[in-house]
Design an enzyme around this catalytic site. Sequence first.
Site, short mmCIF file in Angstrom:
data_model
loop_
_atom_site.label_atom_id
_atom_site.label_comp_id
_atom_site.label_asym_id
_atom_site.label_seq_id
_atom_site.Cartn_x
_atom_site.Cartn_y
_atom_site.Cartn_z
N HIS A 47 0.85 -1.18 0.00
CA HIS A 47 0.00 0.00 0.00
C HIS A 47 0.89 1.24 0.00
CE1 HIS A 47 0.52 -0.77 4.44
NE2 HIS A 47 0.88 0.48 4.36
P1 TYD Z 1 -1.56 -2.54 7.42
O1 TYD Z 1 -1.05 -1.14 7.62
O2 TYD Z 1 -2.21 -2.86 6.11
O3 TYD Z 1 -0.39 -3.58 7.69
P2 TYD Z 1 1.05 -3.87 7.06
O4 TYD Z 1 1.55 -2.67 6.33
O5 TYD Z 1 1.85 -4.20 8.26
O6 TYD Z 1 0.95 -5.06 6.17
O7 TYD Z 1 -2.54 -2.89 8.63
C1 TYD Z 1 -3.01 -4.19 8.83
C2 TYD Z 1 -4.27 -4.08 9.67
O8 TYD Z 1 -4.00 -3.51 10.95
C3 TYD Z 1 -5.36 -3.23 9.03
O9 TYD Z 1 -6.60 -3.88 9.19
C4 TYD Z 1 -5.38 -1.97 9.84
C5 TYD Z 1 -4.80 -2.36 11.17
N1 TYD Z 1 -3.99 -1.29 11.75
C6 TYD Z 1 -4.53 -0.48 12.74
O10 TYD Z 1 -5.68 -0.65 13.17
N2 TYD Z 1 -3.75 0.52 13.26
C7 TYD Z 1 -2.49 0.73 12.85
O11 TYD Z 1 -1.79 1.66 13.36
C8 TYD Z 1 -1.94 -0.10 11.80
C9 TYD Z 1 -0.54 0.11 11.28
C10 TYD Z 1 -2.73 -1.09 11.28
#
Ligand code: TYD
Length: 135
Positions: free
Chosen positions: A50
């Site tokens: 992302h």
């Molecule tokens: P995401 O940022 O997509 O994870 P990564 O980059 O580590 O693969 O987040 C994964 C899930 O966690 C998503 O459902 C949102 C949640 N999340 C939060 O609720 N708060 C946060 O600060 C973060 C980073 C993620």
Amino acid sequence: MTRPRLIDLKTVHHQTGIISIAEKGSEVPFEINRVYFLHGLSKGSERGSHAHRSLEQVMIAASGAFRVKLIGLDWEEDFQLNDPCVGLYIPPFAWRELSEFSRNSVCLVLASRVYEESDYIRSFEDFNVLRGPQS
Ligand code: TYD
């Protein structure tokens, strides 16, 4: 367009260990509003996929090592993070792919904003539209 860069953290060496310090103003070019860390990563896991519209981050391999592939609007860079004394500044509009996590690695992230799902661009197709035609 702002590019990613590696930042040397302030380190204090002690006979029994090291303190790595990331402070607003000197090592971190934004006000830190959130800290999170990835851990318990299973073998072969891939994270990220992302970009963010506004969020700025500093990412640190607090333990172990991993790869961070970044694609910006007009640049691409690949980093291997393996030093807890170094942070990677990630500007807005950077598509990121995190992979090759070593065993027991910890990816510590300092973030400029609280969590906002609306700040995410989760489709590479949508991100590519912003990049425009690549020569
Ligand atoms: P995401 O940022 O997509 O994870 P990564 O980059 O580590 O693969 O987040 C994964 C899930 O966690 C998503 O459902 C949102 C949640 N999340 C939060 O609720 N708060 C946060 O600060 C973060 C980073 C993620």
